[in-house]
Design an enzyme around this catalytic site. Structure first.
Site, PDB file in Angstrom:
ATOM      1  N   ASP A  91      42.814  40.053  42.310  1.00 14.23           N
ATOM      2  CA  ASP A  91      43.580  41.274  42.083  1.00 14.23           C
ATOM      3  C   ASP A  91      44.401  41.248  40.801  1.00 14.23           C
ATOM      4  O   ASP A  91      44.897  42.287  40.363  1.00 14.23           O
ATOM      5  CB  ASP A  91      44.506  41.543  43.277  1.00 14.23           C
ATOM      6  CG  ASP A  91      43.724  41.944  44.519  1.00 14.23           C
ATOM      7  OD1 ASP A  91      42.731  42.680  44.379  1.00 14.23           O
ATOM      8  OD2 ASP A  91      44.098  41.518  45.623  1.00 14.23           O
ATOM      9  N   LYS A 118      33.915  46.824  44.684  1.00 17.73           N
ATOM     10  CA  LYS A 118      35.179  47.361  45.190  1.00 17.73           C
ATOM     11  C   LYS A 118      35.065  48.884  45.244  1.00 17.73           C
ATOM     12  O   LYS A 118      33.972  49.433  45.272  1.00 17.73           O
ATOM     13  CB  LYS A 118      36.327  46.907  44.290  1.00 17.73           C
ATOM     14  CG  LYS A 118      36.537  45.413  44.245  1.00 17.73           C
ATOM     15  CD  LYS A 118      37.106  44.889  45.553  1.00 17.73           C
ATOM     16  CE  LYS A 118      37.519  43.436  45.456  1.00 17.73           C
ATOM     17  NZ  LYS A 118      38.130  42.954  46.708  1.00 17.73           N
ATOM     18  N   ARG A 122      34.650  47.396  39.162  1.00 17.09           N
ATOM     19  CA  ARG A 122      35.853  47.151  38.364  1.00 17.09           C
ATOM     20  C   ARG A 122      35.570  46.411  37.063  1.00 17.09           C
ATOM     21  O   ARG A 122      36.363  46.489  36.123  1.00 17.09           O
ATOM     22  CB  ARG A 122      36.891  46.395  39.203  1.00 17.09           C
ATOM     23  CG  ARG A 122      37.496  47.288  40.261  1.00 17.09           C
ATOM     24  CD  ARG A 122      38.608  46.637  41.022  1.00 17.09           C
ATOM     25  NE  ARG A 122      39.001  47.495  42.130  1.00 17.09           N
ATOM     26  CZ  ARG A 122      39.639  47.063  43.209  1.00 17.09           C
ATOM     27  NH1 ARG A 122      39.942  45.785  43.335  1.00 17.09           N
ATOM     28  NH2 ARG A 122      39.962  47.916  44.167  1.00 17.09           N
TER      29      ARG A 122
END
Length: 211
Positions: A91, A118, A122
């Site tokens: 993250d 995700k 990403r």
């Protein structure tokens, strides 16, 4: 209860790249599996340290302390993030990529294929949005490479419908505005992405008060 470093990643980034910054973040969980971002920024000789580290009486496995962050030029370095760290960093990777843009040298991320499945891809999202700022970034199936130290410019960001993408980008936006001495365009939000920003209020207050 000690706060996770993940929640404060935008403020840590701000302290490292906004000239004149010096801040202390109190009672942060310093378990290495929850604060691995600090291990990465240390590769750039970033001025970040942990003070007054201790453990709660009821849980010696979860140390906490005060994270002290101070602005300083990030040293050029070749940073190849160990793939075994990726699960602990998944993250924080977008913010680490943005910090790499300010440091000379290079950043290599591999073993992060999870980012492609995700709310958005990403890796692709990060490449598109950072390129808008002039960041030199190339992708691989399970990661990307950033070459830092080049000129940066303000940009209009698109969240691609991904709350984490928009929160990571916007979390450091005030920092970039001050660090590159330019006023960026507003981020473009999709749906209710803006409802899940992690630390914007605190970071905005930090920026407003001059670090």
């Amino acid at each position: 209860t000690p706060v996770r470093a993940l929640v404060l990643q935008g403020m840590i980034a701000a302290g490292l790249i906004v000239p004149g910054s010096k801040l202390t973040l109190h009672e942060v969980n310093t378990n290495v599996t929850r604060s691995r971002m600090l291990s990465v920024v240390e590769r750039w000789r970033a001025s970040v340290s942990v003070a007054r580290e201790q453990c709660r009486d009821d849980d010696e496995r979860e140390p906490y302390g005060d994270i002290e962050v101070e602005y300083g030029a990030l040293a050029p370095a070749k940073v190849d993030v160990d793939s075994v760290w990726i699960p602990q960093l998944i993250d924080e990777i977008p913010v680490i990529a943005m910090l790499a843009a300010f440091a000379g040298g290079s950043l290599r991320i591999r073993g992060a294929a999870e980012l492609r499945v995700k709310e958005s891809d990403r890796i692709e999202t990060l490449e598109r949005e950072l390129r808008k700022m002039g960041v030199k970034i190339s992708t691989a199936p399970d990661g990307f490479d950033v070459t830092g130290g080049g000129p940066l410019a303000p940009a209009r960001f698109d969240s691609h419908g991904d709350h984490c993408a928009v929160s990571r980008l916007e979390a450091v936006r005030p920092s970039f505005r001050r660090a590159i001495r330019a006023v960026p365009e507003d981020i473009h939000r999709h749906g209710d992405c803006s409802s899940r920003l992690h630390d914007l209020a605190a970071l905005a207050e930090f920026s407003k008060n001059g670090g």
